[in-house]
Enzyme design. Structure first.
Site, PDB file in Angstrom:
ATOM      1  CB  CYS A  64     -20.898   4.797  33.371  1.00 31.85           C
ATOM      2  SG  CYS A  64     -19.518   3.422  34.084  1.00 31.85           S
TER       3      CYS A  64
ATOM      4  CG  HIS B  98     -24.721   2.674  35.564  1.00 36.19           C
ATOM      5  ND1 HIS B  98     -24.557   2.911  34.202  1.00 36.19           N
ATOM      6  CD2 HIS B  98     -23.297   2.165  35.765  1.00 36.19           C
ATOM      7  CE1 HIS B  98     -23.492   2.325  33.346  1.00 36.19           C
ATOM      8  NE2 HIS B  98     -22.626   1.776  34.489  1.00 36.19           N
TER       9      HIS B  98
ATOM     10  CD  GLU C 279     -27.833   4.062  33.430  1.00 36.10           C
ATOM     11  OE1 GLU C 279     -27.900   5.092  34.398  1.00 36.10           O
ATOM     12  OE2 GLU C 279     -26.918   3.658  32.891  1.00 36.10           O
TER      13      GLU C 279
END
Ligand code: GLN
Length: 196
Positions: free
Chosen positions: A80, A176, A178
């Protein structure tokens, strides 16, 4: 292999948490200073606010050494805001000033191109090299990849739209990995970085 997470702003704890499950303890460090950057053999650039991360990179004197490492081919997974910082070209964003970028990934991106915070969304992403169900993509004030240059290859798609692009071991995603509890993209990248 020593792996770092750039730890100036953004989704740093989330990346560290994801990686803690994949690496021996001593192999994972948060990178805040040039001496820490010098130690790592692969780096994660988190999502967050690209203008803020760019400013902090200057203030901590990490910008120059990171530019050098990136141009030397340091394996990097940028998510991002991280992708924005790697992009060769930014199409002007309707939402304020754009940051300077490292220009190592041959893509054109536009910041916040899906809209503001409330236009954030989740959706299935197809990632080249991943078996099993689609990857759960989390998109938060995401940039859009408008164009992939000859020097880069798409590797992730949401429908027909490219949401992940790479040149060798320099990877950028608009989603994302994560933030979903799915470690497959982190694992895939680490395997590539190790091979490198
Ligand atoms: N909109 C942010 C930027 O322009 C990126 C958002 C994110 O990393 N989740 O930097």
């Amino acid at each position: 292999m020593k792996v770092g997470v750039l730890a100036l702003q953004g989704n740093v704890p989330e990346h560290l948490r994801a990686l803690a499950g994949l690496l021996p303890r001593g192999d994972l460090i948060a990178v805040r200073y040039p001496r820490e950057l010098a130690e790592v053999e692969a780096l994660f650039l988190p999502g967050g606010e690209s203008t803020t991360i760019a400013r902090l990179l200057r203030e901590t004197e990490l910008w120059e050494p990171l530019a050098v490492r990136l141009h030397e081919g340091l394996p990097v997974l940028a998510t991002c805001a991280g992708l924005i910082l790697l992009a060769r070209r930014l199409a002007p964003s309707p939402f304020g000033r754009d940051p300077a970028t490292f220009g190592v990934l041959d893509v054109t991106v536009r910041r916040n191109d899906y809209g503001a915070q409330r236009e954030s969304f989740e959706g299935p992403v197809r990632v080249e090299g991943l078996s099993g169900p689609p990857f759960p993509g989390v998109f938060i004030r995401a940039p859009r990849i408008l164009e992939v240059g000859r020097g880069a290859d798409p590797f992730a798609w949401k429908g027909s739209e490219v949401v992940g692009v790479r040149t060798g071991t320099c990877w950028g995603t608009t989603f994302h990995p994560e933030l979903s509890h799915d470690l497959r993209v982190h694992r895939l990248f680490l395997a590539e970085a190790r091979r490198h």
